[in-house]
Design a protein around this motif. Structure first.
Motif, PDB file in Angstrom:
ATOM      1  N   ALA A 249      -6.932   3.725  -0.454  1.00  0.00           N
ATOM      2  CA  ALA A 249      -5.876   4.722  -0.395  1.00  0.00           C
ATOM      3  C   ALA A 249      -5.650   5.160   1.042  1.00  0.00           C
ATOM      4  CB  ALA A 249      -6.242   5.922  -1.250  1.00  0.00           C
TER       5      ALA A 249
ATOM      6  N   LEU B 254      -4.153   7.844   2.594  1.00  0.00           N
ATOM      7  CA  LEU B 254      -3.622   9.099   2.096  1.00  0.00           C
ATOM      8  C   LEU B 254      -3.381  10.119   3.188  1.00  0.00           C
ATOM      9  CD1 LEU B 254      -5.220  10.501  -1.161  1.00  0.00           C
ATOM     10  CD2 LEU B 254      -2.864  10.596  -0.405  1.00  0.00           C
ATOM     11  N   THR B 255      -3.721   9.775   4.393  1.00  0.00           N
ATOM     12  CA  THR B 255      -3.615  10.761   5.461  1.00  0.00           C
ATOM     13  C   THR B 255      -2.654  10.280   6.536  1.00  0.00           C
ATOM     14  OG1 THR B 255      -5.856  11.483   5.053  1.00  0.00           O
ATOM     15  CG2 THR B 255      -4.924  12.063   7.179  1.00  0.00           C
TER      16      THR B 255
ATOM     17  N   SER C 217      -1.915   8.713  -5.291  1.00  0.00           N
ATOM     18  CA  SER C 217      -3.370   8.537  -5.288  1.00  0.00           C
ATOM     19  C   SER C 217      -4.050   9.730  -5.942  1.00  0.00           C
ATOM     20  CB  SER C 217      -3.894   8.428  -3.858  1.00  0.00           C
ATOM     21  OG  SER C 217      -3.406   7.261  -3.252  1.00  0.00           O
TER      22      SER C 217
ATOM     23  N   GLN D  95       3.010   9.899  -3.565  1.00  0.00           N
ATOM     24  CA  GLN D  95       3.322   9.377  -2.234  1.00  0.00           C
ATOM     25  C   GLN D  95       4.735   8.810  -2.130  1.00  0.00           C
ATOM     26  OE1 GLN D  95      -0.793   7.511  -2.335  1.00  0.00           O
ATOM     27  NE2 GLN D  95      -0.459   7.658  -0.147  1.00  0.00           N
TER      28      GLN D  95
ATOM     29  N   SER E 295      -5.442   4.467  -7.258  1.00  0.00           N
ATOM     30  CA  SER E 295      -3.988   4.563  -7.179  1.00  0.00           C
ATOM     31  C   SER E 295      -3.418   5.055  -8.501  1.00  0.00           C
ATOM     32  CB  SER E 295      -3.395   3.202  -6.832  1.00  0.00           C
ATOM     33  OG  SER E 295      -3.594   2.310  -7.901  1.00  0.00           O
TER      34      SER E 295
END
Ligand code: GDP
Ligand code: MG
Length: 373
Positions: A151, A153-154, A260, A279, A332
């Motif tokens: 992931a 994610l940032t 996520s 996302q 995910s």
């Protein structure tokens, strides 16, 4: 046949092949590839290495692939999305205090009154109406564990450093993780309210690590802050938005949601509860959602104030009810048109999982992945 996702680490591949990571590394060397233990391997490398150990490889999709498909969106379908920010730094340098200060002070009128819940992520609106989403999982362990699961994610990392202390081992680790992940960093030099605070000393230490802050002519944004008094925090958020603008973060809101899992658990009264970061696309009540090996229809959604939501667009963290189980952090999330599709993928994932854990002979927990990275 070995079923893997692309970009697993040499270490994880070793576990899947049931060989030592040294064997992987030396095999790579004999093939003229130089890899380190935690290095993520691309499809080609994985195929070559697995072949050496007598396996054919079948690649399963990771969230990265799903998100890459984003690029197939028409430019006109993309809209700006809020940055997703992770706060990292050494223990006691003020990560939790900063997260709490931002959460408490940035409550807009329409969401006031609710009781703040810790759901693993939240979003805030700045004075001029810009949204920023924060992962409320301080510490690089969560960050690396998420990445270990594929992931990304940032978008931006805030590295908190206490001005009455120094750059510490975990500070260095956090910086390293952000650099490896290619995530831009902003330094938040905290506790400047303290009489013994020496923010300039911290900037000097950063400079010694080749990390020159902007006011010293470098490229890294930094901000002196106090998570106690709130000094500098508006400015810090402005710098986050500036960085986000440079990144040109965009997503298509008009399609099935992709996201996520931040965290998930079983709640006695409500069943399985998962915090999800959407996302791309938009998640709606009634959608058939698949997370890891679990699926179900979205029964209800809440924000971190416990307010009910009907839909959640890109960069929105939501607490979701309706999954058949608790997926793992970093899994995910994807919405499918039919329940049958979701069920089939859930079943095949379960099968892969079973085979993998048989092969690795033990279930690797998220924590362990985090620690090994
Ligand atoms: P974490 O381990 O990085 O999450 O750090 P915490 O947020 O738990 O903070 C560690 C300690 O530093 C706590 O006692 C906080 O009250 C204190 N602290 C955090 N930020 C500040 C600040 O800006 N000024 C002062 N004086 N103390 C702070
Ligand atoms: Mg903390």
């Amino acid at each position: 046949v070995l079923k893997v996702t692309e970009f697993i680490s040499a270490n994880d591949l070793a576990a899947l092949l049931d060989v030592s990571v040294n064997q992987i590394i030396s095999t790579c060397m004999s093939l003229g590839m130089f890899v380190s233990i935690n290095q993520r391997l691309d499809a080609e490398a994985i195929t070559i290495i697995a072949d050496e150990f007598g396996y054919d490889v079948e690649f399963t999709k990771s969230i990265e692939d799903e998100l890459v498909e984003e690029s197939s969106d028409e430019e006109e379908d993309l809209i700006e999305r809020a940055p997703i920010v992770t706060i990292m730094g050494h223990v006691d340098h003020g990560k939790t205090s900063l997260l709490d200060y931002i959460r408490m002070s940035k409550v807009t009128a329409d969401e006031a009154g609710g009781i703040t819940q810790h759901i693993g992520a939240y979003d805030v609106k700045t004075k001029d109406g810009h949204k920023i989403a924060f992962l409320d999982t301080p510490g690089h362990e969560a960050f690396t564990a998420m990445r270990a699961r594929g992931a990304k994610l940032t978008d931006i990392a805030i590295i908190v450093i206490a001005a009455d202390d120094s750059i510490m081992p975990q500070t260095k680790e956090a910086i390293n993780h952000a650099q490896v992940a290619g995530v831009p960093m902003i330094f938040a030099i905290n506790k400047v309210d303290k009489p013994n605070a020496r923010p300039e000393k911290i900037k000097e230490e950063l400079a010694n690590m080749n990390l020159l802050v902007e006011e010293w002519g470098g490229k890294y944004q930094s901000q002196d802050i106090s998570a106690k008094t709130g000094q500098g925090i508006d400015e810090l958020l402005e710098k986050v938005l500036l960085e986000a603008e440079i990144l040109e973060l965009k997503a298509n809101p008009d399609k099935n949601a992709v996201g996520s899992v931040i965290e998930a658990s079983l709640d006695k009264g409500r069943g399985y509860v998962a915090t999800i970061m959407v996302q791309a696309g938009t998640l709606r009540i009634g959608d058939v959602m698949l997370g890891g090996q679990h699926y179900g229809r979205v029964k209800a959604m809440f924000d971190h104030k416990g307010k009910k939501l009907k839909e959640a667009g890109p960069s929105t963290p939501v607490q979701v009810l309706g999954l058949s189980g608790a997926p793992q952090a970093g899994d995910s999330i994807k919405v499918y048109d039919t329940e049958r599709e979701a069920r089939e993928i859930a079943n095949s994932r379960e099968q892969i999982q079973r085979e993998q854990s048989l092969r690795t002979k033990k279930h690797i927990t998220l924590d362990e992945i985090g620690r090994r990275l």
